[in-house]
Design a protein around this motif. Structure first.
Motif, PDB file in Angstrom:
ATOM      1  N   GLY A   1      17.652  83.781  38.155  1.00 34.78           N
ATOM      2  CA  GLY A   1      19.474  83.902  37.908  1.00 34.78           C
ATOM      3  C   GLY A   1      19.946  83.768  37.263  1.00 34.78           C
ATOM      4  O   GLY A   1      19.197  84.308  36.495  1.00 34.78           O
ATOM      5  N   GLU A   2      21.055  84.514  37.135  1.00 36.01           N
ATOM      6  CA  GLU A   2      21.731  85.337  35.998  1.00 36.01           C
ATOM      7  C   GLU A   2      23.551  84.375  36.066  1.00 36.01           C
ATOM      8  O   GLU A   2      23.730  83.767  37.000  1.00 36.01           O
ATOM      9  N   GLY A   3      23.938  84.644  34.900  1.00 36.74           N
ATOM     10  CA  GLY A   3      25.334  83.763  35.366  1.00 36.74           C
ATOM     11  C   GLY A   3      25.744  82.496  33.925  1.00 36.74           C
ATOM     12  O   GLY A   3      26.588  82.250  33.901  1.00 36.74           O
ATOM     13  N   ALA A   4      24.265  81.978  34.351  1.00 38.17           N
ATOM     14  CA  ALA A   4      24.434  80.963  32.812  1.00 38.17           C
ATOM     15  C   ALA A   4      25.045  81.691  31.824  1.00 38.17           C
ATOM     16  O   ALA A   4      24.252  82.690  31.037  1.00 38.17           O
ATOM     17  N   TYR A   5      25.376  80.995  30.776  1.00 36.64           N
ATOM     18  CA  TYR A   5      25.679  80.751  28.988  1.00 36.64           C
ATOM     19  C   TYR A   5      24.208  80.162  27.839  1.00 36.64           C
ATOM     20  O   TYR A   5      24.641  79.119  29.061  1.00 36.64           O
ATOM     21  N   THR A   6      23.915  80.461  27.088  1.00 35.21           N
ATOM     22  CA  THR A   6      24.403  79.959  26.238  1.00 35.21           C
ATOM     23  C   THR A   6      25.098  79.934  24.920  1.00 35.21           C
ATOM     24  O   THR A   6      25.152  81.674  24.828  1.00 35.21           O
ATOM     25  N   ALA A   7      25.630  79.164  24.152  1.00 35.67           N
ATOM     26  CA  ALA A   7      26.581  79.149  22.985  1.00 35.67           C
ATOM     27  C   ALA A   7      25.816  78.838  21.677  1.00 35.67           C
ATOM     28  O   ALA A   7      25.022  77.773  21.968  1.00 35.67           O
TER      29      ALA A   7
ATOM     30  N   THR B   1      26.585  83.830  25.473  1.00 39.97           N
ATOM     31  CA  THR B   1      25.989  84.746  25.960  1.00 39.97           C
ATOM     32  C   THR B   1      25.612  84.502  27.255  1.00 39.97           C
ATOM     33  O   THR B   1      24.949  84.059  27.667  1.00 39.97           O
ATOM     34  N   ILE B   2      25.833  85.517  28.402  1.00 39.92           N
ATOM     35  CA  ILE B   2      25.442  85.058  29.787  1.00 39.92           C
ATOM     36  C   ILE B   2      24.243  85.587  29.641  1.00 39.92           C
ATOM     37  O   ILE B   2      23.691  87.085  28.709  1.00 39.92           O
ATOM     38  N   MET B   3      23.157  85.235  30.827  1.00 36.79           N
ATOM     39  CA  MET B   3      21.690  85.025  30.207  1.00 36.79           C
ATOM     40  C   MET B   3      21.233  85.622  31.760  1.00 36.79           C
ATOM     41  O   MET B   3      22.228  85.434  33.074  1.00 36.79           O
ATOM     42  N   HIS B   4      20.423  86.938  31.505  1.00 32.23           N
ATOM     43  CA  HIS B   4      19.791  87.432  32.914  1.00 32.23           C
ATOM     44  C   HIS B   4      18.304  87.894  32.664  1.00 32.23           C
ATOM     45  O   HIS B   4      18.116  86.675  31.625  1.00 32.23           O
ATOM     46  N   GLU B   5      18.119  87.345  34.224  1.00 33.82           N
ATOM     47  CA  GLU B   5      16.847  86.849  34.393  1.00 33.82           C
ATOM     48  C   GLU B   5      15.747  88.092  33.017  1.00 33.82           C
ATOM     49  O   GLU B   5      16.187  90.054  32.858  1.00 33.82           O
ATOM     50  N   GLY B   6      14.943  87.714  32.285  1.00 35.23           N
ATOM     51  CA  GLY B   6      14.040  88.384  31.283  1.00 35.23           C
ATOM     52  C   GLY B   6      14.322  88.848  29.960  1.00 35.23           C
ATOM     53  O   GLY B   6      13.794  89.086  29.026  1.00 35.23           O
ATOM     54  N   ASP B   7      16.025  87.979  29.625  1.00 31.21           N
ATOM     55  CA  ASP B   7      16.053  87.903  28.787  1.00 31.21           C
ATOM     56  C   ASP B   7      16.153  86.725  27.982  1.00 31.21           C
ATOM     57  O   ASP B   7      15.393  86.305  28.403  1.00 31.21           O
ATOM     58  N   PHE B   8      15.478  87.300  26.315  1.00 33.57           N
ATOM     59  CA  PHE B   8      15.304  85.964  25.853  1.00 33.57           C
ATOM     60  C   PHE B   8      16.342  85.732  24.735  1.00 33.57           C
ATOM     61  O   PHE B   8      16.685  86.930  23.893  1.00 33.57           O
ATOM     62  N   VAL B   9      16.684  84.389  23.907  1.00 39.05           N
ATOM     63  CA  VAL B   9      17.448  83.735  23.617  1.00 39.05           C
ATOM     64  C   VAL B   9      16.845  82.852  22.993  1.00 39.05           C
ATOM     65  O   VAL B   9      16.436  82.737  23.050  1.00 39.05           O
ATOM     66  N   ILE B  10      17.233  82.942  22.025  1.00 37.80           N
ATOM     67  CA  ILE B  10      17.325  82.313  20.413  1.00 37.80           C
ATOM     68  C   ILE B  10      18.362  81.563  19.911  1.00 37.80           C
ATOM     69  O   ILE B  10      19.247  81.133  20.224  1.00 37.80           O
ATOM     70  N   THR B  11      17.938  80.398  19.610  1.00 37.71           N
ATOM     71  CA  THR B  11      19.069  78.965  19.250  1.00 37.71           C
ATOM     72  C   THR B  11      17.710  78.585  17.708  1.00 37.71           C
ATOM     73  O   THR B  11      16.941  77.400  18.027  1.00 37.71           O
ATOM     74  N   PRO B  12      18.587  79.055  17.340  1.00 38.48           N
ATOM     75  CA  PRO B  12      17.643  78.801  15.153  1.00 38.48           C
ATOM     76  C   PRO B  12      17.778  76.986  15.190  1.00 38.48           C
ATOM     77  O   PRO B  12      18.644  76.714  15.689  1.00 38.48           O
TER      78      PRO B  12
ATOM     79  N   HIS C   1      24.352  74.723  26.709  1.00 40.95           N
ATOM     80  CA  HIS C   1      24.133  75.519  28.245  1.00 40.95           C
ATOM     81  C   HIS C   1      25.198  75.063  29.068  1.00 40.95           C
ATOM     82  O   HIS C   1      25.780  74.404  29.282  1.00 40.95           O
ATOM     83  N   GLY C   2      25.135  76.419  30.054  1.00 37.82           N
ATOM     84  CA  GLY C   2      26.773  76.242  31.136  1.00 37.82           C
ATOM     85  C   GLY C   2      26.379  77.070  31.920  1.00 37.82           C
ATOM     86  O   GLY C   2      25.740  78.460  31.664  1.00 37.82           O
ATOM     87  N   ASN C   3      26.989  76.514  33.033  1.00 34.58           N
ATOM     88  CA  ASN C   3      25.779  77.688  34.686  1.00 34.58           C
ATOM     89  C   ASN C   3      27.673  77.787  34.616  1.00 34.58           C
ATOM     90  O   ASN C   3      28.128  77.397  35.988  1.00 34.58           O
TER      91      ASN C   3
END
Ligand code: GTQ
Length: 349
Positions: free
Chosen positions: A121-127, A133-144, A151-153
């Motif tokens: 899926g895509e279009g969910a975000y992590t803040a 940032t809006i996330m897409h398949e294959g994206d690598f996102v960090i929350t240090p 997170h929201g969709n």
């Protein structure tokens, strides 16, 4: 000291051990081989989680509990050698997190570092600390560590990602702190794309001083990663074990994106028959594209997109790509390297 009298045999040793126990003492010589083995001894087992098999359970979890109630609606990937310990390797946690359209996973922060690898899926975000940032398949996102994140969709489809956290590491140090934000979302203070523009374009703000060890870039979009691999492949310089393998870096210092977790993306051409490889960092793979086989310690696992498989520390493995494959992976390599512990062995050494 002189030799012990002959009558002091094994029996009196046992009695001695019993008396020692009462003093909170114990004899090293009974456990030395287990405490200091010649090579890594692990309870971590090689395993593969088929996404196709897991998908109905993930969906069912979505009917059972809301993201709000669950706080994080996640199915944990339990290593079969360490069931109930909520870890996929000895040092790392992994889980598939589901967020349905319209849902919010409320803001909190903790000392554990987390990665998200988007699998469906895509279009969910992590803040993260005020930027979405809006996330897409294959994206690598960090929350240090210790950053506020929610997170929201806002799309009309379910979104699933693989969470990777250093929970067992932070637990070993007993250095866990966590708190909830008073509202479900943390206020936004920067526009979308700000971090990538500022830090992820081969440039840095001239007087920038980093405030911690984690990367200021918090989304490494798949489109960029895939393009890098696609351009590099024209050179045909395939590593005999890894194909074409890149590591994600903190652009400020070239270290891993987070201090405790190293992350990688690799491309294997169709027909690739990797040579055996082993390293001391047990590694979790998430399949992005393609299909093939991973032979891990003599067991062959077939992989398809979105599957996860795990290679224990020091266990030889080979990758064989029946279709051109792209694999994301993560491990505790940066800590081991920092401590001078990390080892690898290539081929049939
Ligand atoms: O998204 O913050 O899978 O705190 C486990 C713990 C996800 C998260 C997990 C967490 C999170």
């Amino acid at each position: 000291m002189s030799a012990p009298p002959a009558k002091e045999g094994a029996g009196s040793r046992e009695a001695f051990y019993t008396r020692l126990e009462e003093e909170n003492l114990s004899p090293l010589w009974e456990v030395l081989h287990a405490l200091v083995p010649e090579r890594p001894q692990t309870r971590c087992r090689p395993a593969l989680w088929s996404y196709e098999r897991a998908r109905p359970f993930i969906e069912e979890s979505g009917r059972l509990i809301t993201a709000e109630e669950a706080v994080r609606r996640v199915l944990i990937l339990e290593n079969p050698g360490m069931k109930g310990e909520h870890r996929i390797t000895t040092t790392l946690y992994a889980g598939w997190q589901l967020i349905l359209p319209g849902e919010i996973a409320p803001a909190h922060r903790h000392t554990q570092s987390a990665l998200r690898f988007i699998v469906e899926g895509e279009g969910a975000y992590t803040a993260v600390d005020g930027e979405r940032t809006i996330m897409h398949e294959g994206d690598f996102v960090i929350t240090p560590s210790w950053t506020w994140h929610d997170h929201g969709n806002e799309s009309d489809r379910p979104v699933v990602w693989l969470d990777g956290l250093d929970i067992p590491i932070v637990k070993a140090f007993e250095a866990t702190f966590a708190e909830n934000y008073p509202d479900s979302t943390h206020p936004l203070t920067r526009p979308q794309g700000d971090a990538l523009a500022r830090f992820g374009s081969g440039l840095l703000p001239v007087d920038y001083e980093s405030s911690g060890p984690a990367s200021p870039v918090f989304n490494y979009p798949y489109a960029r990663t895939r393009e890098a691999l696609e351009t590099m492949r024209r050179q045909e310089e395939w590593d005999p074990c890894h194909g074409l393998k890149l590591r994600y870096v903190n652009p400020v210092n070239g270290a891993s994106a987070m201090p405790t977790i190293g992350t990688f993306m690799q491309l294997l051409p169709k027909g690739f028959q990797g040579l055996p490889y082993r390293s001391t960092d047990a590694t979790v793979f998430s399949v992005v594209e393609g299909g093939g086989r991973a032979e891990i310690g003599g067991t062959v696992f077939r992989y398809s997109p979105r599957d996860v498989f795990v290679v224990p520390s020091w266990m030889p493995y080979r990758l064989m790509a029946d279709e051109e494959s792209v694999l994301f992976s993560f491990s505790d390599r940066p800590i081991q390297q920092m401590l001078g512990l990390w080892r690898e062995m290539r081929g049939n050494e």
